[in-house]
Enzyme design. Structure first.
Site, short mmCIF file in Angstrom:
data_model
loop_
_atom_site.label_atom_id
_atom_site.label_comp_id
_atom_site.label_asym_id
_atom_site.label_seq_id
_atom_site.Cartn_x
_atom_site.Cartn_y
_atom_site.Cartn_z
NE ARG A 52 -7.55 11.49 5.51
CZ ARG A 52 -8.09 10.91 6.58
NH1 ARG A 52 -7.35 10.10 7.33
NH2 ARG A 52 -9.34 11.12 6.91
CG HIS A 53 -3.55 8.92 1.60
ND1 HIS A 53 -4.38 8.23 0.78
CD2 HIS A 53 -3.82 8.51 2.87
CE1 HIS A 53 -5.11 7.42 1.50
NE2 HIS A 53 -4.83 7.57 2.79
CG ASN A 86 -1.83 1.13 1.34
OD1 ASN A 86 -1.44 2.26 1.08
ND2 ASN A 86 -3.07 0.88 1.71
CG HIS A 91 -5.57 -1.57 9.40
ND1 HIS A 91 -5.17 -0.98 10.56
CD2 HIS A 91 -6.07 -0.58 8.62
CE1 HIS A 91 -5.43 0.31 10.50
NE2 HIS A 91 -5.97 0.59 9.33
N GLY A 92 -2.13 -2.62 10.06
CA GLY A 92 -1.27 -2.62 11.25
C GLY A 92 -0.22 -3.72 11.26
CG ASP A 119 -3.07 4.64 0.71
OD1 ASP A 119 -3.11 4.50 -0.52
OD2 ASP A 119 -3.92 4.17 1.49
CG HIS A 120 0.82 6.34 4.80
ND1 HIS A 120 -0.09 7.33 5.04
CD2 HIS A 120 0.28 5.20 5.31
CE1 HIS A 120 -1.13 6.83 5.69
NE2 HIS A 120 -0.93 5.54 5.86
NE ARG A 155 7.66 21.43 3.55
CZ ARG A 155 8.91 21.71 3.87
NH1 ARG A 155 9.82 21.83 2.95
NH2 ARG A 155 9.24 21.87 5.13
CB THR A 191 -5.72 4.58 9.53
OG1 THR A 191 -5.61 3.52 8.58
CG2 THR A 191 -5.80 4.00 10.93
CB THR A 192 -9.59 1.84 7.18
OG1 THR A 192 -9.13 2.57 6.04
CG2 THR A 192 -10.96 1.30 6.91
CD GLU A 248 -7.18 -0.08 1.01
OE1 GLU A 248 -7.42 0.93 1.71
OE2 GLU A 248 -6.30 -0.88 1.28
N GLY A 250 1.04 -1.35 4.41
CA GLY A 250 1.45 -0.02 3.99
C GLY A 250 2.33 0.72 4.98
NE ARG A 299 -9.30 8.48 4.37
CZ ARG A 299 -9.53 7.58 5.32
NH1 ARG A 299 -8.78 6.52 5.43
NH2 ARG A 299 -10.52 7.75 6.17
CG HIS A 347 -8.15 4.23 0.89
ND1 HIS A 347 -8.31 4.10 2.25
CD2 HIS A 347 -9.36 4.61 0.41
CE1 HIS A 347 -9.56 4.39 2.57
NE2 HIS A 347 -10.22 4.72 1.48
CD GLU A 399 -7.22 -6.13 2.96
OE1 GLU A 399 -7.28 -6.01 1.72
OE2 GLU A 399 -6.52 -5.39 3.69
N1 PXP Z 1 -5.92 -3.00 4.02
C1 PXP Z 1 -6.87 -2.05 4.07
C2 PXP Z 1 -8.24 -2.39 3.56
C3 PXP Z 1 -6.59 -0.74 4.55
O1 PXP Z 1 -7.56 0.19 4.59
C4 PXP Z 1 -5.26 -0.46 4.94
C5 PXP Z 1 -4.92 0.92 5.41
O2 PXP Z 1 -5.06 1.82 4.38
C6 PXP Z 1 -4.31 -1.46 4.85
C7 PXP Z 1 -4.66 -2.74 4.41
C8 PXP Z 1 -2.87 -1.24 5.23
O3 PXP Z 1 -2.77 -0.93 6.58
P1 PXP Z 1 -1.38 -0.42 7.13
O4 PXP Z 1 -1.08 0.87 6.47
O5 PXP Z 1 -1.64 -0.29 8.61
O6 PXP Z 1 -0.38 -1.48 6.81
#
Ligand code: PXP
Length: 251
Positions: free
Chosen positions: A53-54, A11, A198-199, A13-14, A22, A104-105, A74, A220, A49, A47, A155
């Site tokens: 935001r990202h 992922n 996630h996490g 996103d970040h 910036r 976050t989600t 996503e 991510g 959103r 994702h 998921e």
């Molecule tokens: N899966 C889904 C559906 C998510 O929404 C996210 C966070 O955007 C992730 C996976 C990845 O989570 P993390 O950034 O905590 O690894």
């Protein structure tokens, strides 16, 4: 390289979060996608959103044009996102709940309560040839509803497990892992392809990778965080190695 039976979706996103801090173009999420793929990612997740935001619309369009690796889009179950997915046609769309104020989600999609509003969204995306995934809590009732909705993939939200691993409470970790284990087995029994995310971190991913029915992990924040110090390629390779060590326990 032989493909492992547990895929890693990266992922990005970040990378966009950092860019947006910036304005401008750097770091470029598409470059991150290419680096992650070179380091062994099996898919790229982004994702879009509602508040942008990202990831931004242009990022998704560029990703779709530039990468051949499966793109997992996503999205919230809104008309706007369904229209974007239908236009861009990613390999997969993972439907997530979205609240503007969350960082976050935070939880899975309540597919039981939202069954009637989700049904046309799943049908429309499916009709566009997009593989639909539903991001849900690891609960049998959620899996049953996902199956009835006709989504081929779920998921499992690993957030509660990941949070437990940050505590000293071994029983809590064991309970959360058991929930994931049961949910994965229940889902596979229903004929669903089971993903999780996630996490997840290099430290906690092994036990989830050792759940045999899980086919894909989406990761991510931990990867992009590690990338600040070691580069994205090394971060992806280290995560892949941690996943493989966990999976190897299955023999
Ligand atoms: N899966 C889904 C559906 C998510 O929404 C996210 C966070 O955007 C992730 C996976 C990845 O989570 P993390 O950034 O905590 O690894």
């Amino acid at each position: 390289m032989a493909r492992p039976d547990l895929r890693l979706g990266v992922n990005i996103d970040h990378v966009a979060t950092l860019r947006n801090a910036r304005g401008g173009f750097y770091p470029d999420p598409c470059r991150a996608a290419h680096e992650a793929i070179l380091a062994g990612a099996d898919g790229i997740t982004a994702h879009l959103r509602e508040d942008r935001r990202h990831i931004r619309d242009q990022d998704v369009e560029r990703l779709k044009r530039q990468i051949l690796t499966p793109l997992n889009f996503e999205m919230a179950a809104t008309d706007e996102m369904v229209a974007i997915a239908s236009r861009i046609r990613p390999h997969a769309a993972c439907i997530v709940p979205e609240k503007r104020e969350e960082r976050t989600t935070e939880g899975g999609l309540d597919v039981v309560s939202a069954f009637n509003s989700l049904a046309p969204v799943v049908e429309r995306l499916h009709g566009e040839g997009i593989r639909v995934s539903l991001f849900i809590e690891p609960e049998p009732a959620m899996l049953d509803a996902a199956r009835r909705l006709g989504a081929p993939v779920v998921e499992l939200h690993t957030g509660a497990y990941a949070e437990a691993t940050l505590s000293d409470d071994r029983d809590r970790v064991a309970r959360e892992l058991a929930r994931l284990f049961h949910a994965a087995s229940h889902g596979a029994g229903l004929g669903l392809e089971v993903h999780a995310g996630h996490g997840l971190t290099e430290e906690n991913v092994g036990d989830v990778a050792a759940i045999p029915e899980i086919a894909e992990l989406n990761i991510g924040h931990a990867l992009i965080s590690a990338a600040v110090f070691v580069g994205l390629g090394d971060a992806v390779r280290a995560m892949r190695a941690a996943m493989d060590r966990g999976r190897a326990r299955l023999g």
